[in-house]
Motif scaffolding. Sequence first.
Motif, PDB file in Angstrom:
ATOM      1  N   UNK A 100     -10.880 -51.709  12.869  1.00  0.00           N
ATOM      2  CA  UNK A 100     -11.698 -51.618  14.072  1.00  0.00           C
ATOM      3  C   UNK A 100     -11.087 -52.435  15.203  1.00  0.00           C
ATOM      4  N   UNK A 141     -30.448 -46.562   0.075  1.00  0.00           N
ATOM      5  CA  UNK A 141     -30.661 -47.375  -1.117  1.00  0.00           C
ATOM      6  C   UNK A 141     -29.328 -48.033  -1.478  1.00  0.00           C
ATOM      7  N   UNK A 190     -27.519 -51.798  -3.613  1.00  0.00           N
ATOM      8  CA  UNK A 190     -27.806 -52.744  -4.694  1.00  0.00           C
ATOM      9  C   UNK A 190     -28.764 -53.848  -4.245  1.00  0.00           C
ATOM     10  N   UNK A 227     -18.356 -50.280  16.103  1.00  0.00           N
ATOM     11  CA  UNK A 227     -17.356 -50.404  15.055  1.00  0.00           C
ATOM     12  C   UNK A 227     -17.893 -49.838  13.753  1.00  0.00           C
ATOM     13  N   UNK A 228     -17.038 -49.712  12.741  1.00  0.00           N
ATOM     14  CA  UNK A 228     -17.482 -49.072  11.512  1.00  0.00           C
ATOM     15  C   UNK A 228     -18.662 -49.838  10.927  1.00  0.00           C
ATOM     16  N   UNK A 253     -22.540 -43.175  13.114  1.00  0.00           N
ATOM     17  CA  UNK A 253     -22.412 -41.921  12.379  1.00  0.00           C
ATOM     18  C   UNK A 253     -23.714 -41.559  11.674  1.00  0.00           C
ATOM     19  N   UNK A 254     -24.424 -42.569  11.197  1.00  0.00           N
ATOM     20  CA  UNK A 254     -25.702 -42.322  10.521  1.00  0.00           C
ATOM     21  C   UNK A 254     -26.700 -41.722  11.508  1.00  0.00           C
ATOM     22  N   UNK A 270     -27.563 -37.743   1.353  1.00  0.00           N
ATOM     23  CA  UNK A 270     -26.714 -38.910   1.120  1.00  0.00           C
ATOM     24  C   UNK A 270     -27.556 -40.073   0.606  1.00  0.00           C
ATOM     25  N   UNK A 271     -28.598 -39.759  -0.103  1.00  0.00           N
ATOM     26  CA  UNK A 271     -29.530 -40.713  -0.706  1.00  0.00           C
ATOM     27  C   UNK A 271     -30.036 -41.766   0.280  1.00  0.00           C
ATOM     28  N   UNK A 284     -15.128 -44.786  17.930  1.00  0.00           N
ATOM     29  CA  UNK A 284     -14.909 -46.222  18.059  1.00  0.00           C
ATOM     30  C   UNK A 284     -13.901 -46.474  19.178  1.00  0.00           C
ATOM     31  N   UNK A 300     -17.083 -61.524  11.441  1.00  0.00           N
ATOM     32  CA  UNK A 300     -17.321 -60.119  11.137  1.00  0.00           C
ATOM     33  C   UNK A 300     -18.784 -59.779  11.387  1.00  0.00           C
ATOM     34  N   UNK A 339     -23.719 -58.675   7.369  1.00  0.00           N
ATOM     35  CA  UNK A 339     -24.196 -57.620   6.483  1.00  0.00           C
ATOM     36  C   UNK A 339     -25.702 -57.404   6.668  1.00  0.00           C
ATOM     37  N   UNK A 356     -28.209 -57.157   4.762  1.00  0.00           N
ATOM     38  CA  UNK A 356     -29.206 -57.903   4.003  1.00  0.00           C
ATOM     39  C   UNK A 356     -29.227 -59.389   4.381  1.00  0.00           C
ATOM     40  N   UNK A 388     -21.380 -46.137  -0.917  1.00  0.00           N
ATOM     41  CA  UNK A 388     -21.781 -45.582   0.364  1.00  0.00           C
ATOM     42  C   UNK A 388     -21.243 -46.498   1.449  1.00  0.00           C
TER      43      UNK A 388
END
Lengths: 353, 336, 298
Positions: free
Chosen positions: A193, B23, B25, B50-51, B56-57, B69-70, B222, B282, B285, B287, C297
């Motif tokens: 990126x 969904x 982990x 960025x990725x 995209x979602x 795609x669950x 991007x 970065x 995340x 969570x 994913x």
Amino acid sequence: MNTTGSTASTPILEVSEVSKSFPASKDVFGRVVARLQAVVEASLTINPGETLGLVGESGSGKSTLGRLVMRLTDVDAGRIVLDGDDITESNGPELRAARRKMQIVFQDPQSSLDPNWLVRDIIAEPLRAYGVSRADRLSATERLLADVGLEHAHGSRYASEFSGGQRQRVAIARALALEPNLVVCDEPVSALDVSTQAQVLSLLEALRDRRNLAYLFIAHDLAVVHHISHRIAVMYLGRIVEVGPADDVYNRPRHPYTEALLSAMPNPKPASRRQRILLTGEMPSPVDPPPGCRFQTRCAHAMDLCRRVEPELVAYGDVEVACHLHDTGPELAGASVTEISRGRSAGSAAPAS
Amino acid sequence: MSSHASSAVDPVLQIEDLAVEFITEHGWLTVVDGVSFEVGRGETVGLIGESGCGKSVTAMAVLGLIEQRSGRVSRGCIRLDGRDLLALDSREMREIRGRKVAMVFQEPMTSIDPAFTVGNQMVEVLRRHLPMSRSQARQRSVELLDRVGITDPHRRIDSFPHELSGGMRQRVLIAMALSCEPDLLIADEPTTALDVTVQAQVLDLLAGLQAEMGMAVLLVTHDLGVVSETCERVIVMYAGEIVETASTDELFARPLHPYTAAMLASLPGLHPDEPLDPIPGIVPPRHALPPGCWFEPRCEHAIELCGSGHPTLVAVGGRSARCLRADDLRLPGVGS
Amino acid sequence: MTIADHDMSSTAVESATTESRRARFLRRFRRQGWAIGALVFLVIVAISAIFAPWVAPHDPLSQSLTDSFAGPGSEYWLGADRLGRDTLSRLIFGARYSLLAAAQAVLVATVLGVPIGVIAGLARGKIDAVASLVADAVLSIPAIVLALAIIGVLRPNLTNAMIAIGIVYAPRLFRVVRSAAISVREETYIDAARASGVGMLTIARTHVIPNVLSPLLVQISLALGFAVLAEAGISFLGLGVQPPDASWGVILGQGTVKLEEQPLLILFPGAAILLTVLAFNVLGDGLNDSLGREIRRE
């Protein structure tokens, strides 16, 4: 930016007239009937501490040239001289000795690190290959982790737990383990990126300056290459068509292909946007390249001469370029494509006035 | 919904407060959170980030491709020409896909079935949505291939995908996407896998087709350079939410969100003689998001207040930004 | 730009999965109920076979004509055969022959198939072509037929038979290992290792074999099931284990002689063979599902 490494010392890498072709198709008896010319008579020189950017699109042969330099693929013809030693034919212990001086960083950090290995072992792998003791390996690995901006704890993890940028740091650490003088960077930031790309580029620059590394920096992104390189070489369909100081090539392209490549780059800065030159058609197949100049089928400036005679790489000052446009008049030889086309139209208009 | 730059005059696509979960982990994680924007008829809007930022979602949600795609759309509303897409069953959604909204993906090879010729696939798409005979559909396919700049379309229509170059495959995909003249084209990194000179050709083609057919384009990418050259408006996403929206010129000239400004500063080639200024760290995340602004840990302009409350998207003179300091910061753009 | 900035830039490691590969395998294997059941069953069979003299309630060879064709009861849990030998004890001792024979066959297949597969996959070219040709040729021979042919030339002997089974099974392992080696060879970390001066043999040992291990384990489990069945077949025909020693195949074969008087005599050895083969297959599937790539994913 544009300070070329000292030219007095021996170049770290000299590639002269290197060619490589691969079998492209075989007949029913398994005999090769067509060959793909990946690299044709390419020559390069890199001085210690210097970065040579190698740009081109897919099929240009830039990655093959990188692999030839690394001796991962054998050359068909030509010579590769590393730090004064001819390594073209080297094998066994000789090649192992040469490999201490040059290392490679690959594009895809996903595939270039073994998922079964801990990061620490990945970085130490080259050291182990050269029989460095376990204790020395450990201390060297710690130093390398710190050098590329990773922490002690990162060493005990698997690469699959890392982001793309961190994986690329691991790959860089591995490449530096043997303290090489030359690192071939094969599209090292293309899979990253924007912000990660900037991090890795800055890291490569910082390491270069601290360790006096020379890079052969292979990429398709001219902005990236221009940023990091002292000199730039442009490849098209297996041939090097232009080489010169980075700013020269970037700001005053001498070859029509370089000009088209630069104009195709999307540019977020409206003021510096170039007149877009849309290339027509597709890149010809390297199995069956066109006669004469390889770019003539798509070149807006192509002349009769271009369809018959393949142009040689000719030096005009610091810049070398393989294009017949520079034969058209002594006053235009070595000028940029824009200047030449302006000059030619002025020239042709002159008799009328 | 406040009336800031994310709304359009005659909207084809309206997204309101969209949230998408997947969904993992760590349980169900919200990957897109409270995204609202509109795309007007004939307009080109860039969705950048960025990725992993959720761009995209968001596009997949419009196409109704989240469930396979669950994942699930947990909140919000997506309207295409005023029709609520989330209320449609899968048969109705298939009807819409390809007819009203079409898509072009990054990897042309995986989006075309390698086992069938280009013509077979184009004819199938046409006949699924339009009342056409086989020969009419084939005739139309040849015209479309010709329109997207494929030389010798009569011969190429019987080619298999692997016989085409990457650039040609992307042209074929565009031809397929445009075959039913959709109102909205979603292009997800349509040129990322292509060489620069081919990218220039494809972008030029897309712009020409759009002008001709008057469709709206949502360009997910991007690449800031691509956005600046093709889009009228830009939506910037970070960690699953919109952080800034503005017209392209305004965004590049004077970004309001520090993340946008930092991305611009990371671009090589804008100021070739200066060192790059990378964004440290970065993306957090999903969570383990920080309590305040999600960009705060990486932001060089962060103040104490940024670490406590999560900022909302605030309208600032016809555009919007999710930053407490949007009013007082003067962030550098790409300049002129 | 200083180095210190870089240190900062990566302090936040993606907190993604910090579990080791082993932990991930265990987590996923735990969800495979049937495979765990199969593994438990196989462990019980193997332990009873190893400790047969202590586990078996009777001497498998001691005859008692008064108990001829005794039905299952408190004395003989699974009944007795024509000579009054305890079926359970014979099955427990028989497991020794059956499992050992299966292990022999799989060992032969592994020793032949794995190294050749790794070399062929890495070397490509002529070596690969020749090895693959031989493998295909051997694969076209039915295993039992080759085993019978070898026994015909030599003499009825279980070891010879199982070597034959191993040879015929080797190409299957060869193929799995070769294709795994080929896919590993395409990874750039192999090029990176070569560029760092690592020799090909070291690369095979350190990069290829560990990557081949997962599919190999699955195949070995399936191979063991196949070998148990093959041994039973050969011994059933009287060409393997020679009486009075008895493998499950022998017990089954002897049971058929007096099938009309005591059908239970084929039920129990048959069940032992069936369950064991099934267990190896279920275990193989379970390993496959827990060792394979996890679908991730974005």
